[in-house]
Scaffold this motif. Sequence first.
Motif: not given
Ligand code: FE2
Length: 585
Positions: A127-129, A123-125, A332-334, A145-147
């Motif tokens: 992957a950020h976390a 899950e995207h968040h 960021g997403d990168g 926190i993102d878009g």
């Molecule tokens: Fe993101």
Amino acid sequence: MYILGISCFYHDASAALLKDGKIVAAAQEERFTRKKHDTSFPEKAIEYCLKSQNITINEIDYIGFYEKPLLKFERILYQHLESFPKSYKTFLSSMPSWINEKLRVIKLIKKKLKYKKDVLFIEHHMAHAASFLISPFKKAAILTIDGVGEWTTTSLGIGENENIKLFKEIQFPSSIGLLYSTITAYLGFSVNNSEYKVMGLAPYGNMDKNTNPYYHVLKKVIDIRDDGSYHLNMSYFTYHYKNRMPSKKLCQLLGGFIRKPESEVTERHKDIAAALQLITEEIIIKILNYIQKITNCQNIVLSGGVALNSVANGKILRNTSFKNIWIQPDPGDGGTSIGVSIYIYNTILGNKRVYQLDNPYLGPKFSNEEIREFLDKNEIKYNEFKREKEMIKEVAKMIFNNQVIGWFQDGMEWGPRALGARSILSNPCNPEMKEIINLKVKHREKFRPFAPVVCEDDALNYFDCDKPIPLPTDFMLMVYPIKKKYHKKMPAVTHIDGSGRLQTIRKFQNPIYYNLIKEFGKLSKIPILINTSFNIRGEPIVCTPYDAYKCMMGTGIDYLIMDKFIIKREENFRDIWDSEKYAKD
Ligand SMILES: [Fe+2]
């Protein structure tokens, strides 16, 4: 064990390679394709990752993807159905990419890479976390926190050893990231690209919330509670059913039309940027105080595109009870390609954490022989310094004499900021230097500041940093006040509010860069340089010797220093388009 992380199809496609728990290579696709924020499948970044370890795709044990496409598709369907028939056109235009690419990611990865093993979707968040797993902390609170990811736009969590638990979230359409992007669009800047320009514009406006008229106006579009959770009034937005972001109602509320790109930036625009920045900071600080209270952690890890808001980041430790902060060089997403690979290794497979990202130079590097070959092959005149010490002395002298230097050393930086491997360096003490660089190279908006780099052991003498100096400063992700007595001594890096978005450098990270800054300090008595990204406006940061040479030839950069080679611009001047015919290395 090798794990490949992939992020693509939204913005800033990237790939990262993990070997036995350590990140050994990572790069954004844009650096290879030369298309800024390239979203396409990161074929070239993957090729680089594999080549860097001299392996083939068959040696990769797992591939991880940075989001769950089906879950995201569910949200896209829901948001369009809910807004039907207003969403009809956007729905139709978005479907081809979903049908041809996004919903067929497994097939596409396997086909493009000829890969036969497992592809895991995170899950995207998460992957950020997962940035937590490459942080220096054994235990930390986490805020992403993102878009928007699949549904989540903000998530709160806690990480301990190899485990991450996200315990609270805010879902689409309420999103600080999308609020920031909407106002960015309203102010005439490009979305997913120029949010940092709005942040840079804010201090030109009224940063006092009691007297900034737009602060109270903007509060009408967002309801912020004491714990920092928030809710957007969607009648002011159209991003949930249209490609245009601000609604007519928002334009009316803000008292005017959307600013035309490149047109005059007025006091009203500056005050709106200031109000947005104030609200963003207020939300972040409130959420962080809430997480601190319920987790009782001293450490915080921040991730997601909003964590690129270096002005807000610089205020966190002095406005919350957190003692330490960590943000990876690419929040960021990168950055999620690193996130997925490390999450698979540590959390899914249960391996112990053995890696901390303290050095951002994870991209392609070129040896002395490779650079010489490129120069010789293209008949480019150059000199070569015999010793590093001699080179550092000479380059410091050039910078002191107001020359603009293209600085190309070692592996390319990971993340959106130039950190001393692909940088343009110059003299911060010259009050005209901002204009000189803008005229010669960058052609930026006048209000945008240039950033300073300082050696970590000098930082507290010149900046009001948090103590101990937090690691995100190493990656240029924190803005701090510059000590007042130095405002006039380094005018080219002092922003209108007396702040600087500094990069600190520790000797072990990049000794040659560190020594150059120190050497410049001996001449100028200010051991600080202007460090700006080695590119021209609208292009990605340079990656190869060819890119660097081409960028120098198309701009007013005076000298290019690549490894120990020095190339003077005038001697080699040819029309930039001629350089297209040079063989790419
Ligand atoms: Fe993101």
